[in-house]
Design a protein around this motif. Structure first.
Motif, PDB file in Angstrom:
ATOM      1  N   GLN A 280      48.645  41.766  39.225  1.00 29.18           N
ATOM      2  CA  GLN A 280      47.768  42.840  39.669  1.00 29.18           C
ATOM      3  C   GLN A 280      46.468  42.861  38.863  1.00 29.18           C
ATOM      4  O   GLN A 280      45.374  43.051  39.404  1.00 29.18           O
ATOM      5  CB  GLN A 280      48.471  44.190  39.543  1.00 29.18           C
ATOM      6  N   ILE A 281      46.575  42.653  37.561  1.00 30.72           N
ATOM      7  CA  ILE A 281      45.386  42.653  36.709  1.00 30.72           C
ATOM      8  C   ILE A 281      44.476  41.481  37.053  1.00 30.72           C
ATOM      9  O   ILE A 281      43.246  41.624  37.095  1.00 30.72           O
ATOM     10  CB  ILE A 281      45.789  42.632  35.222  1.00 30.72           C
ATOM     11  N   ARG A 282      45.069  40.324  37.329  1.00 28.94           N
ATOM     12  CA  ARG A 282      44.245  39.180  37.756  1.00 28.94           C
ATOM     13  C   ARG A 282      43.509  39.502  39.051  1.00 28.94           C
ATOM     14  O   ARG A 282      42.377  39.051  39.266  1.00 28.94           O
ATOM     15  CB  ARG A 282      45.115  37.931  37.924  1.00 28.94           C
ATOM     16  N   ARG A 283      44.155  40.264  39.911  1.00 23.42           N
ATOM     17  CA  ARG A 283      43.514  40.696  41.161  1.00 23.42           C
ATOM     18  C   ARG A 283      42.305  41.582  40.863  1.00 23.42           C
ATOM     19  O   ARG A 283      41.263  41.457  41.501  1.00 23.42           O
ATOM     20  CB  ARG A 283      44.554  41.468  41.985  1.00 23.42           C
ATOM     21  N   TRP A 284      42.425  42.469  39.895  1.00 23.81           N
ATOM     22  CA  TRP A 284      41.284  43.308  39.508  1.00 23.81           C
ATOM     23  C   TRP A 284      40.095  42.445  39.093  1.00 23.81           C
ATOM     24  O   TRP A 284      38.958  42.732  39.447  1.00 23.81           O
ATOM     25  CB  TRP A 284      41.665  44.225  38.345  1.00 23.81           C
ATOM     26  N   PHE A 285      40.395  41.388  38.346  1.00 23.33           N
ATOM     27  CA  PHE A 285      39.316  40.553  37.818  1.00 23.33           C
ATOM     28  C   PHE A 285      38.712  39.618  38.873  1.00 23.33           C
ATOM     29  O   PHE A 285      37.840  38.812  38.552  1.00 23.33           O
ATOM     30  CB  PHE A 285      39.797  39.762  36.597  1.00 23.33           C
ATOM     31  N   GLU A 286      39.134  39.755  40.102  1.00 24.04           N
ATOM     32  CA  GLU A 286      38.427  39.086  41.193  1.00 24.04           C
ATOM     33  C   GLU A 286      37.128  39.827  41.511  1.00 24.04           C
ATOM     34  O   GLU A 286      36.196  39.265  42.082  1.00 24.04           O
ATOM     35  CB  GLU A 286      39.307  39.028  42.448  1.00 24.04           C
ATOM     36  N   VAL A 287      37.069  41.107  41.147  1.00 23.49           N
ATOM     37  CA  VAL A 287      35.889  41.933  41.409  1.00 23.49           C
ATOM     38  C   VAL A 287      34.870  41.809  40.283  1.00 23.49           C
ATOM     39  O   VAL A 287      33.659  41.795  40.524  1.00 23.49           O
ATOM     40  CB  VAL A 287      36.296  43.415  41.586  1.00 23.49           C
ATOM     41  N   PHE A 288      35.335  41.729  39.049  1.00 22.14           N
ATOM     42  CA  PHE A 288      34.438  41.665  37.893  1.00 22.14           C
ATOM     43  C   PHE A 288      35.005  40.710  36.855  1.00 22.14           C
ATOM     44  O   PHE A 288      36.199  40.400  36.858  1.00 22.14           O
ATOM     45  CB  PHE A 288      34.247  43.056  37.274  1.00 22.14           C
ATOM     46  N   ASP A 289      34.134  40.242  35.970  1.00 25.67           N
ATOM     47  CA  ASP A 289      34.571  39.408  34.848  1.00 25.67           C
ATOM     48  C   ASP A 289      34.749  40.237  33.583  1.00 25.67           C
ATOM     49  O   ASP A 289      35.574  39.905  32.732  1.00 25.67           O
ATOM     50  CB  ASP A 289      33.545  38.300  34.585  1.00 25.67           C
ATOM     51  N   VAL A 290      33.939  41.287  33.462  1.00 20.58           N
ATOM     52  CA  VAL A 290      34.024  42.192  32.309  1.00 20.58           C
ATOM     53  C   VAL A 290      33.976  43.624  32.841  1.00 20.58           C
ATOM     54  O   VAL A 290      33.143  43.944  33.703  1.00 20.58           O
ATOM     55  CB  VAL A 290      32.869  41.949  31.313  1.00 20.58           C
ATOM     56  N   TYR A 291      34.861  44.476  32.334  1.00 22.83           N
ATOM     57  CA  TYR A 291      34.963  45.870  32.777  1.00 22.83           C
ATOM     58  C   TYR A 291      34.794  46.777  31.567  1.00 22.83           C
ATOM     59  O   TYR A 291      35.507  46.629  30.560  1.00 22.83           O
ATOM     60  CB  TYR A 291      36.327  46.105  33.429  1.00 22.83           C
ATOM     61  N   ILE A 292      33.848  47.711  31.646  1.00 21.53           N
ATOM     62  CA  ILE A 292      33.600  48.663  30.563  1.00 21.53           C
ATOM     63  C   ILE A 292      33.711  50.066  31.141  1.00 21.53           C
ATOM     64  O   ILE A 292      33.115  50.352  32.187  1.00 21.53           O
ATOM     65  CB  ILE A 292      32.200  48.459  29.947  1.00 21.53           C
ATOM     66  N   ASN A 293      34.473  50.933  30.476  1.00 17.04           N
ATOM     67  CA  ASN A 293      34.661  52.279  31.017  1.00 17.04           C
ATOM     68  C   ASN A 293      34.747  53.305  29.900  1.00 17.04           C
ATOM     69  O   ASN A 293      35.461  53.116  28.916  1.00 17.04           O
ATOM     70  CB  ASN A 293      35.945  52.357  31.854  1.00 17.04           C
TER      71      ASN A 293
END
Length: 330
Positions: A280-293
């Motif tokens: 699931q996490i790999r799927r998230w990283f299809e949208v972005f390479d780096v995520y900041i929140n």
């Protein structure tokens, strides 16, 4: 047995004030404590400098571009921030979309009893208790300005992602052999000379100077960044938007309302990365390479990376430390 930081050649102490979740294997996950909502000046200055350096390195090394989002509720509930947001709308081009909170409760309509309490003013009406969380996406990509305006309030999210193929092509000047060439006799023609004064063959669609400099157009150009309008249009047509809906539009009925949603923004906390499968996490990283929140739940900012960026982060922190930057954790 060697510790993970020794294997990677990075001592976790060199990452401070960032903390590294060394047990996480599906991505690289970091956290830094921040007084969100009432951020001290020292924290704010350190973070702005860090993200400026990180943004530059990600752009140079991997060609990543930043997408900035701000939670609507955070803007609405801060009077000064709301004023700044409204004053900058014509330059920052905010577009509204839906938030996705993995563990957040879905809003439900008010019960009959609640309606009576609200009508009699025995209960305060809070619109965000009954509506889905929403966020603004800024099509204006002046990253330094956006971070300077919105960092520290508890609602900022930043993606670093690879540009779509169409954006990459548009940003690349055409080869010399395919550039538009204006014959000399036309360039010297009295009727065309004014049209060609500042003609740039690399930017054939650029607005001519005689229009830009006309007194009647000065007000338009002072409000609208017309040169970037085409860039904004391409962003809206980007497959990136539909990708966020497909991956993060969990629980949203695929109806007419769904079709009208421009994008879905994940608002993730550190525990969301531990609660999901690697797949699931790999799927998230299809949208972005780096995520900041900015994560109020974590009382700080989380930084999640598709690739291992521990060395890069340690390098930036080391550079800043040598320049005299110190982070006060409060």
């Amino acid at each position: 047995m060697l510790k993970s930081e020794e294997i990677l050649g990075v001592d976790s102490k060199t990452l401070l004030p960032w903390r590294w979740a060394e047990s996480m294997r599906s991505c690289s996950l970091f956290w830094i404590p921040v007084n969100l909502g009432s951020i001290p000046r020292g924290q704010r200055e350190w973070l702005l400098e860090f993200f400026t350096r990180l943004s530059a390195r990600l752009s140079e090394a991997s060609g990543l571009q930043a997408e900035h989002f701000m939670q609507m509720q955070v803007v609405d509930e801060n009077e000064q921030l709301r004023k700044e947001f409204l004053n900058a709308m014509m330059k920052e081009y905010p577009m509204l979309g839906r938030c996705w909170l993995p563990r957040g409760k879905q809003p439900i309509p008010a019960s009959d009893q609640e309606v009576e309490l609200l009508a009699s003013k025995k209960k305060e009406f809070r619109p965000y208790d009954y509506a889905p969380q929403q966020a603004w996406w800024f099509l204006g990509r002046d990253a330094d300005v956006l971070r300077g305006r919105y960092l520290g309030y508890g609602g900022l999210t930043v993606f670093f992602r690879k540009p779509d193929a169409e954006e990459t092509i548009a940003a690349t000047p055409p080869p010399a052999e395919t550039q538009m060439i204006i014959p000399k006799f036309l360039r010297n023609h009295s009727g065309l000379k004014i049209l060609l004064e500042d003609f740039n063959p690399h930017k054939p669609n650029q607005i001519p100077g005689f229009i830009r400099n006309h007194p009647a157009m000065k007000q338009v150009f002072s409000v609208f960044d017309v040169d970037k309008m085409q860039e904004k249009t391409k962003a809206l047509l980007s497959p990136f938007r539909d990708q966020t809906k497909e991956i993060f539009g969990v629980g949203i009925p695929r109806d007419l309302e769904y079709e009208g949603i421009l994008f879905v923004l994940p608002k993730l906390a550190s525990q969301d990365f531990f609660a999901q499968t690697d797949q699931q996490i790999r799927r998230w990283f299809e949208v972005f390479d780096v995520y900041i929140n900015e994560s109020p739940e974590d009382e700080g900012i989380i930084l999640a990376c598709k690739d291992n960026l521990t060395s890069l982060i340690a390098s930036i922190v080391g550079e800043m430390r040598s320049k005299g930057y110190r982070y006060w954790e409060g």
